[in-house]
Design an enzyme around this catalytic site. Structure first.
Site, PDB file in Angstrom:
ATOM      1  N   HIS A  19       0.819  -1.205   0.000  1.00  0.00           N
ATOM      2  CA  HIS A  19       0.000   0.000   0.000  1.00  0.00           C
ATOM      3  C   HIS A  19       0.862   1.268   0.000  1.00  0.00           C
ATOM      4  CE1 HIS A  19      -3.888  -2.081   1.014  1.00  0.00           C
ATOM      5  NE2 HIS A  19      -3.003  -3.022   1.345  1.00  0.00           N
ATOM      6  N   ASP A 117      -5.661   5.907   1.449  1.00  0.00           N
ATOM      7  CA  ASP A 117      -5.815   4.493   1.126  1.00  0.00           C
ATOM      8  C   ASP A 117      -7.161   4.026   1.653  1.00  0.00           C
ATOM      9  OD1 ASP A 117      -5.596   1.520   1.623  1.00  0.00           O
ATOM     10  OD2 ASP A 117      -3.662   1.853   0.660  1.00  0.00           O
ATOM     11  N   GLN A 339      12.850  -5.476  -6.587  1.00  0.00           N
ATOM     12  CA  GLN A 339      12.040  -6.292  -7.492  1.00  0.00           C
ATOM     13  C   GLN A 339      11.896  -5.710  -8.901  1.00  0.00           C
ATOM     14  OE1 GLN A 339       8.799  -8.841  -6.140  1.00  0.00           O
ATOM     15  NE2 GLN A 339       7.401  -7.524  -7.298  1.00  0.00           N
ATOM     16  N   TRP A 357      -1.009  -7.157  -6.246  1.00  0.00           N
ATOM     17  CA  TRP A 357      -1.305  -6.314  -7.409  1.00  0.00           C
ATOM     18  C   TRP A 357      -0.076  -5.569  -7.914  1.00  0.00           C
ATOM     19  CZ3 TRP A 357      -4.210  -6.695 -11.222  1.00  0.00           C
ATOM     20  CH2 TRP A 357      -4.571  -5.618 -12.031  1.00  0.00           C
ATOM     21  N   ASN A 358       0.783  -5.063  -7.013  1.00  0.00           N
ATOM     22  CA  ASN A 358       2.002  -4.387  -7.465  1.00  0.00           C
ATOM     23  C   ASN A 358       2.890  -5.355  -8.245  1.00  0.00           C
ATOM     24  OD1 ASN A 358       1.466  -1.838  -6.262  1.00  0.00           O
ATOM     25  ND2 ASN A 358       2.098  -2.658  -4.278  1.00  0.00           N
ATOM     26  N   GLU A 362       3.980  -5.069 -12.188  1.00  0.00           N
ATOM     27  CA  GLU A 362       5.413  -4.987 -12.494  1.00  0.00           C
ATOM     28  C   GLU A 362       5.849  -6.108 -13.442  1.00  0.00           C
ATOM     29  OE1 GLU A 362       6.357  -2.977  -8.145  1.00  0.00           O
ATOM     30  OE2 GLU A 362       7.146  -4.979  -8.591  1.00  0.00           O
ATOM     31  N   GLN A 379      -4.924 -11.563  -3.866  1.00  0.00           N
ATOM     32  CA  GLN A 379      -4.016 -12.474  -4.560  1.00  0.00           C
ATOM     33  C   GLN A 379      -4.785 -13.604  -5.253  1.00  0.00           C
ATOM     34  OE1 GLN A 379      -1.319 -13.845  -1.514  1.00  0.00           O
ATOM     35  NE2 GLN A 379      -0.947 -11.765  -0.764  1.00  0.00           N
TER      36      GLN A 379
END
Length: 617
Positions: A19, A117, A339, A357-358, A362, A379
């Protein structure tokens, strides 16, 4: 001299990696657009100020000192929301009082809004009291929120369920199954307090808009459905990590950059990268099965084992004795990795991931196919879409060494793996086309046409209902740009004459119309044809196609859009910004009145961007 006030925005992130990262990336995007950015954060997992010197920071007492919330409970999240109300309110009141006390000629920043958020829903109570506009940030996929809202609307339709239903499809939620419910299920049902928390997290309160770290072209149908539910503007401006201008680290954990040197020594497209994210915990049995599956696959691997991620162990002590020595240079284990750099490295060919989600965005943006091992929440939804809808990943249904070995080998060296790679490349190209800032996406242009219908019609109706305006002028016609083709529908309904303005050459329109008649004659084409002449369109070659081509073809939606743009509907004439002597053979009997820039009597600027006239000097 009076100083112009700068607009400021306050960001309130939820203090966990998945987040914090998109919120700070959004801050960089806003800062690049001229906003002053203030990050109001909890004491837990406070961001590293030195990584973001362009931001101001304000720490809020979250009241959770001495409590382990590395895997937060429902009680922890409610407590955080309750404890942060007063600190945020006091900070905002002081800020507003300081704004009022500023001297007239030296003014501070002016607060535009608060972006928070969705898990930090306490913000809505505070801003409603203080009458400050707010915007919600969604850090997950639209598909995840849609699945939550569908279930929250009729929970009795889904819970409780039987063990025998685990692989059955969830009603109205293809491709999800009962085992993919995006809530933590206990004894095949979801406790009411969990549902209540998810309702609070899904609510937007008094917020005036929602910002999404996703893309319209990726999740169009879901976004349209959700916008109909919330009835506020949506801004799907992701992927943030590609839109943010600054490359500052947003990582809460220390990244081990030595793994990049290890990757540099590996062959291109040879390494599988393994990371289950910043929050997931697994047991030692899964660790051991994964270790043997990776070892037996005989593929090079880079494996992130986060400290505290193995239940009952500090780090990787549960690995088989001598494991690292046995795998030698073929494998590398680190505590945390950079990453985005890893996924962009030419040696990396696959990503064994939890499907946060990130990580999903990516890996798609770096054209890396996946092995999906989801554990909870979004997920589960992401993994099903990646494996069943987008078909860019293999879902790992059984955590057993032989299954892991076979799945890794299938991803890395099989024809099925190559097919996944082709699809993720296509997916990335579509995303890039959608976020190209120099050319609006088709969805945005269609939306503009649709959204402008009612306002134009209402304006014209009012104008026609007035017996006469102040100057007594009579409407002769409407002239509209061909891309604004919605106008034809409005004027046809109101029986008003219209004229289309073509702002491009007739040669361009002729090439489009020729291709429309027989698109199968032109695509798909081969790479070897790029320099070959386009039939009937001398001097154009296949590389000069007047459409955005993806994998040497043009998607049907692009063709349909260009047809709509080329149509003149009920218009009585067409005006061209060209000249008869220049394009005579194509214009035929059309009358020339261009070039406009030489015909216009006024020299007023028409530039949208401010012009720097000092270059003339």
């Amino acid at each position: 001299m009076k100083v112009e006030r700068k607009q400021s925005v306050i960001l309130v992130p939820y203090p966990f990696q998945g987040h914090v990262t998109p919120m700070l990336q959004l801050g960089s995007i806003l800062h690049s657009q001229g906003f002053s950015v203030i990050v109001a954060h909890t004491e837990y997992n406070a961001p590293n100020y030195s990584n973001h010197p362009e931001f101001a920071f304000h720490s809020m007492n979250d009241g959770l000192q001495g409590i382990d919330i590395s895997l937060p409970s429902l009680e922890n999240m409610y407590d955080m929301n309750e404890n942060c109300k007063v600190p945020l309110r006091n900070f905002l009141v002081r800020m507003m009082e300081e704004e009022e006390e500023e001297e007239e000629d030296v003014q501070g920043d002016q607060l535009s809004c608060i972006i928070y958020d969705n898990v930090m829903f306490f913000v809505d109570d505070v801003v409603t009291q203080l009458r400050i506009p707010s915007i919600v940030l969604r850090t997950f996929s639209a598909a995840y929120l849609h699945s939550m809202l569908t279930i929250l609307g009729q929970p009795e339709k889904y819970f409780p369920f039987e063990d025998s239903q685990l692989l059955d499809p969830l009603p109205e939620l293809h491709p999800l199954r009962f085992k993919d419910v995006p809530f933590p299920a206990v004894n095949n049902t979801v406790p009411e307090p969990v549902l209540e928390f998810c309702r609070a997290m899904s609510d937007i309160g008094s917020s005036v808009a929602t910002i999404w770290n996703t893309m319209q072209d990726l999740e169009n149908s879901m976004l349209l459905c959700l916008q109909g539910h919330y009835k506020v503007p949506f801004f799907p401006i992701g992927p943030f990590h590609k839109m943010a201008p600054l490359a500052s680290s947003t990582s809460i954990l220390q990244e081990d950059n030595s793994c990049i040197e290890w990757l540099d020594r590996q062959a291109p497209n040879s390494v599988v990268y393994v990371s289950l994210g910043s929050l997931v915990r697994i047991d030692d049995k899964e660790l051991i099965e994964t270790a043997w599956g990776l070892a037996n696959s005989e593929q090079p691997f880079l494996w992130v084992i986060r400290p505290g991620s193995i239940s009952g162990f500090q780090w990787a002590e549960a690995l088989p004795d001598g494991f690292e020595k046995m795998i030698g240079e073929r494998g590398r284990i680190v505590k945390w990795a950079p990453q985005k750099q890893v996924l962009a490295h030419p040696a990396v060919a696959g990503f064994f991931t939890h499907c946060g989600w990130n990580s999903t965005l990516e890996t798609i943006c770096e054209e890396v196919p996946l092995i999906c091992r989801p554990l909870f929440a979004d997920q589960l939804v992401n993994a099903r879409y990646l494996s069943q809808i987008y078909k860019v990943g293999f879902e790992l249904e059984v955590i057993e060494r032989t299954v892991i070995e076979k799945t890794v080998r299938k991803l890395m060296i099989s024809e099925e793996g190559k097919d996944l790679k082709k699809r993720v490349v296509e997916m990335k190209q579509n995303i890039v086309a959608g976020i190209d800032m120099s050319f609006p996406s088709l969805v945005n242009t269609y939306d503009m046409n649709e959204n402008c219908k009612a306002p134009l019609r209402d304006y014209l109706v009012r104008m026609m209902e007035e017996e006469e305006d102040v100057r007594g002028e009579q409407l002769a016609c409407i002239i509209y740009d061909n891309v604004m083709f919605f106008v034809d529908e409005v004027v046809t309904q109101l029986r008003l004459p219209s004229i289309v303005l073509r702002t491009f050459s007739t040669a361009y329109l002729n090439s489009m119309l020729t291709i429309f008649q027989q698109p199968e004659k032109y695509f798909p084409f081969e790479d070897s044809q790029l320099l070959d002449p386009l039939p009937e369109l001398h001097p154009l070659r296949f590389k000069d196609l007047p459409f955005p081509a993806i994998n040497n073809t043009v998607p049907e939606p692009v063709i349909d859009f260009c047809r709509a743009m080329s149509d003149i509907g009920s218009s009585v004439a067409t005006i061209w910004n060209t000249m008869q002597d220049l394009e005579k053979s194509l214009l035929l009997r059309l009358q020339e009145i261009g070039p406009f820039h030489k015909m216009v009597p006024s020299a007023s600027s028409t530039s949208i961007v401010e012009e720097d006239n000092s270059c003339i000097e």
